[in-house]
Design a protein around this motif. Structure first.
Motif, PDB file in Angstrom:
ATOM      1  N   GLN A   1       0.705  -1.165   0.039  1.00  0.00           N
ATOM      2  CA  GLN A   1       0.126  -0.057  -0.061  1.00  0.00           C
ATOM      3  C   GLN A   1       1.016   1.422   0.159  1.00  0.00           C
ATOM      4  N   THR A   2       1.802   1.265   0.384  1.00  0.00           N
ATOM      5  CA  THR A   2       3.255   2.368   0.772  1.00  0.00           C
ATOM      6  C   THR A   2       3.504   2.194  -0.167  1.00  0.00           C
ATOM      7  N   LEU A   3       4.090   1.766  -1.106  1.00  0.00           N
ATOM      8  CA  LEU A   3       4.860   1.723  -2.467  1.00  0.00           C
ATOM      9  C   LEU A   3       3.940   2.005  -3.835  1.00  0.00           C
ATOM     10  N   ALA A   4       2.409   1.693  -3.576  1.00  0.00           N
ATOM     11  CA  ALA A   4       1.919   2.301  -4.155  1.00  0.00           C
ATOM     12  C   ALA A   4       1.117   3.594  -4.402  1.00  0.00           C
ATOM     13  N   ALA A   5       1.257   4.136  -3.266  1.00  0.00           N
ATOM     14  CA  ALA A   5       2.111   5.742  -2.990  1.00  0.00           C
ATOM     15  C   ALA A   5       2.819   6.264  -3.626  1.00  0.00           C
ATOM     16  N   GLU A   6       3.665   5.219  -3.004  1.00  0.00           N
ATOM     17  CA  GLU A   6       5.143   5.700  -3.091  1.00  0.00           C
ATOM     18  C   GLU A   6       6.047   6.629  -4.440  1.00  0.00           C
ATOM     19  N   LEU A   7       5.715   4.665  -5.627  1.00  0.00           N
ATOM     20  CA  LEU A   7       5.650   4.655  -6.674  1.00  0.00           C
ATOM     21  C   LEU A   7       4.920   5.024  -7.710  1.00  0.00           C
ATOM     22  N   GLY A   8       3.425   4.818  -7.129  1.00  0.00           N
ATOM     23  CA  GLY A   8       2.692   5.435  -8.413  1.00  0.00           C
ATOM     24  C   GLY A   8       2.258   6.291  -9.373  1.00  0.00           C
ATOM     25  N   PRO A   9       3.248   7.790  -8.736  1.00  0.00           N
ATOM     26  CA  PRO A   9       3.541   8.816  -9.591  1.00  0.00           C
ATOM     27  C   PRO A   9       4.568   8.710 -10.832  1.00  0.00           C
ATOM     28  N   ARG A  10       5.524   7.408 -10.639  1.00  0.00           N
ATOM     29  CA  ARG A  10       6.303   7.195 -11.903  1.00  0.00           C
ATOM     30  C   ARG A  10       4.817   5.939 -12.724  1.00  0.00           C
ATOM     31  N   GLY A  11       3.790   5.861 -13.049  1.00  0.00           N
ATOM     32  CA  GLY A  11       2.870   5.393 -13.748  1.00  0.00           C
ATOM     33  C   GLY A  11       3.387   3.226 -12.819  1.00  0.00           C
ATOM     34  N   ILE A  12       4.159   3.049 -11.789  1.00  0.00           N
ATOM     35  CA  ILE A  12       4.409   1.608 -11.240  1.00  0.00           C
ATOM     36  C   ILE A  12       2.871   1.846  -9.933  1.00  0.00           C
ATOM     37  N   ARG A  13       2.455   0.168 -10.539  1.00  0.00           N
ATOM     38  CA  ARG A  13       1.602  -0.024 -10.157  1.00  0.00           C
ATOM     39  C   ARG A  13       1.908  -0.845  -8.950  1.00  0.00           C
ATOM     40  N   VAL A  14       1.391  -1.088  -7.353  1.00  0.00           N
ATOM     41  CA  VAL A  14       1.955  -2.295  -6.906  1.00  0.00           C
ATOM     42  C   VAL A  14       0.327  -2.722  -6.235  1.00  0.00           C
ATOM     43  N   ASN A  15       0.115  -3.724  -6.400  1.00  0.00           N
ATOM     44  CA  ASN A  15      -0.365  -4.828  -5.462  1.00  0.00           C
ATOM     45  C   ASN A  15      -0.200  -5.926  -4.704  1.00  0.00           C
ATOM     46  N   SER A  16      -1.543  -6.461  -3.974  1.00  0.00           N
ATOM     47  CA  SER A  16      -1.034  -7.567  -3.896  1.00  0.00           C
ATOM     48  C   SER A  16      -2.546  -8.795  -4.271  1.00  0.00           C
ATOM     49  N   ILE A  17      -1.423  -9.918  -4.159  1.00  0.00           N
ATOM     50  CA  ILE A  17      -2.906 -11.140  -3.978  1.00  0.00           C
ATOM     51  C   ILE A  17      -2.202 -11.963  -2.566  1.00  0.00           C
ATOM     52  N   ALA A  18      -3.484 -11.691  -2.091  1.00  0.00           N
ATOM     53  CA  ALA A  18      -4.410 -12.958  -0.958  1.00  0.00           C
ATOM     54  C   ALA A  18      -4.416 -14.397  -0.909  1.00  0.00           C
ATOM     55  N   PRO A  19      -3.491 -15.418  -1.760  1.00  0.00           N
ATOM     56  CA  PRO A  19      -4.058 -16.970  -1.783  1.00  0.00           C
ATOM     57  C   PRO A  19      -4.486 -17.314  -0.243  1.00  0.00           C
ATOM     58  N   GLY A  20      -5.687 -18.086  -0.776  1.00  0.00           N
ATOM     59  CA  GLY A  20      -5.896 -18.592   0.730  1.00  0.00           C
ATOM     60  C   GLY A  20      -5.576 -20.579   0.518  1.00  0.00           C
ATOM     61  N   PRO A  21      -5.821 -21.311   1.008  1.00  0.00           N
ATOM     62  CA  PRO A  21      -5.098 -22.645   0.749  1.00  0.00           C
ATOM     63  C   PRO A  21      -5.131 -22.843  -0.402  1.00  0.00           C
ATOM     64  N   ILE A  22      -4.340 -23.209  -0.686  1.00  0.00           N
ATOM     65  CA  ILE A  22      -3.918 -23.312  -2.247  1.00  0.00           C
ATOM     66  C   ILE A  22      -2.582 -24.510  -2.013  1.00  0.00           C
ATOM     67  N   GLU A  23      -3.229 -25.857  -2.577  1.00  0.00           N
ATOM     68  CA  GLU A  23      -2.190 -26.924  -2.813  1.00  0.00           C
ATOM     69  C   GLU A  23      -1.223 -26.700  -3.478  1.00  0.00           C
ATOM     70  N   THR A  24      -0.247 -26.502  -2.850  1.00  0.00           N
ATOM     71  CA  THR A  24       1.500 -26.115  -3.145  1.00  0.00           C
ATOM     72  C   THR A  24       2.293 -26.766  -2.477  1.00  0.00           C
ATOM     73  N   PRO A  25       3.698 -26.844  -2.560  1.00  0.00           N
ATOM     74  CA  PRO A  25       5.022 -27.894  -1.778  1.00  0.00           C
ATOM     75  C   PRO A  25       4.479 -26.955  -0.935  1.00  0.00           C
ATOM     76  N   LEU A  26       4.612 -25.774  -0.348  1.00  0.00           N
ATOM     77  CA  LEU A  26       4.985 -24.997   0.806  1.00  0.00           C
ATOM     78  C   LEU A  26       4.455 -25.517   2.177  1.00  0.00           C
ATOM     79  N   TRP A  27       2.791 -25.856   2.067  1.00  0.00           N
ATOM     80  CA  TRP A  27       2.371 -27.270   3.015  1.00  0.00           C
ATOM     81  C   TRP A  27       2.930 -28.199   4.212  1.00  0.00           C
ATOM     82  N   GLU A  28       4.199 -28.714   2.897  1.00  0.00           N
ATOM     83  CA  GLU A  28       4.762 -29.947   3.406  1.00  0.00           C
ATOM     84  C   GLU A  28       6.514 -29.723   3.969  1.00  0.00           C
ATOM     85  N   SER A  29       6.814 -28.373   3.894  1.00  0.00           N
ATOM     86  CA  SER A  29       6.955 -28.273   4.590  1.00  0.00           C
ATOM     87  C   SER A  29       7.126 -26.817   6.046  1.00  0.00           C
TER      88      SER A  29
END
Length: 250
Positions: free
Chosen positions: A163-191
């Motif tokens: 959110q902070t970088l979106a405001a700071e870099l936005g004037p340069r035309g750089i769009r900053v956003n996030s994706i918040a995954p829920g429970p996803i089938e990935t090897p991460l769960w095994e670790s």
């Protein structure tokens, strides 16, 4: 596919499996040229074979500044700029709070937060004036899950950073956003530190709260990553898109 990212230059860290690999594959399928960065490069050889002219495999660790500098150097030499940056590399460790020592917390933050921060900072000079930065957070910024205090806090920090970088870099035309995954089938769960029976029990409990009654696939996150990187999202800044199968609605 529709070539929504034709001739765009993307960099994806933590790209050897799970969400990172799926995002890299989707970007390539949509016409992008993709630099894939990971500590393990063997799983990326297939991508390089399938898309030899548009894939650059770089071995390295996001916690190593020298590796990130090398990533920036080879990306600039090969492609000249970066239009899409996905600092996806991350770890998850199940740590009861009473065992959450400074070292244990630092390990998680070093990869999940500092690794992402330094990835963006190091590649910032290469970001074009119409580029997109996409952080990968988690649905756990909205709900509590025992044993994942350090992990959730590191991702909450990323959400705030975006959110902070979106405001700071936005004037340069750089769009900053996030994706918040829920429970996803990935090897991460095994670790995370659970044995097979514990994982099965946790999965059963989680599935009962999901509207599809099943963990999501990495491709579902990649679809959102394609959208956020495309011109269709050119007026979206500082948002966190939750892709969680309905877990957080109650």
């Amino acid at each position: 596919m529709t070539d929504r990212l034709f001739n765009k230059i993307a960099v994806v860290t933590g790209a050897s499996s799970g969400i990172g690999l799926s995002i890299a594959e989707s970007y390539l399928s949509e016409g992008a040229k993709v630099v894939v960065f990971s500590r393990r490069i063997a799983p990326l050889e297939d991508l390089e074979t399938r898309f030899p002219a548009r894939t650059l495999v770089v071995e390295g660790d996001v916690t190593n500044d020298a590796d990130l500098i090398r990533l920036a150097d080879v990306t600039e030499r090969r492609f000249g700029r970066v239009d899409i940056l996905v600092p996806n590399a991350g770890i998850a460790r199940l740590i009861p709070f009473e065992e959450s020592s400074r070292d244990a917390i630092n390990e998680t933050f070093d990869v999940n937060f500092h690794g992402a921060v330094q990835t963006v900072r190091t590649l910032l000079p290469l970001l074009s004036d119409s580029s997109a930065v996409i952080f990968i957070t988690t649905f756990l910024t909205q709900v509590g899950f025992p044993g994942l205090a350090a992990y959730s806090a590191s991702k909450a920090a990323l959400k705030s950073l975006a959110q902070t970088l979106a405001a700071e870099l936005g004037p340069r035309g750089i769009r900053v956003n996030s994706i918040a995954p829920g429970p996803i089938e990935t090897p991460l769960w095994e670790s995370v530190g659970l044995d097979a029976d514990q994982l099965q029990s946790v999965a059963k409990s989680i599935n009962s709260r999901l509207i599809p009654q099943a963990f999501g696939k990495p491709e579902k996150i990649a679809e959102v990553a394609v959208f956020l990187a495309s011109d269709a999202a050119r007026n979206i800044y500082g948002q966190e898109i939750v892709v969680d199968g309905g877990y957080t609605i109650g």
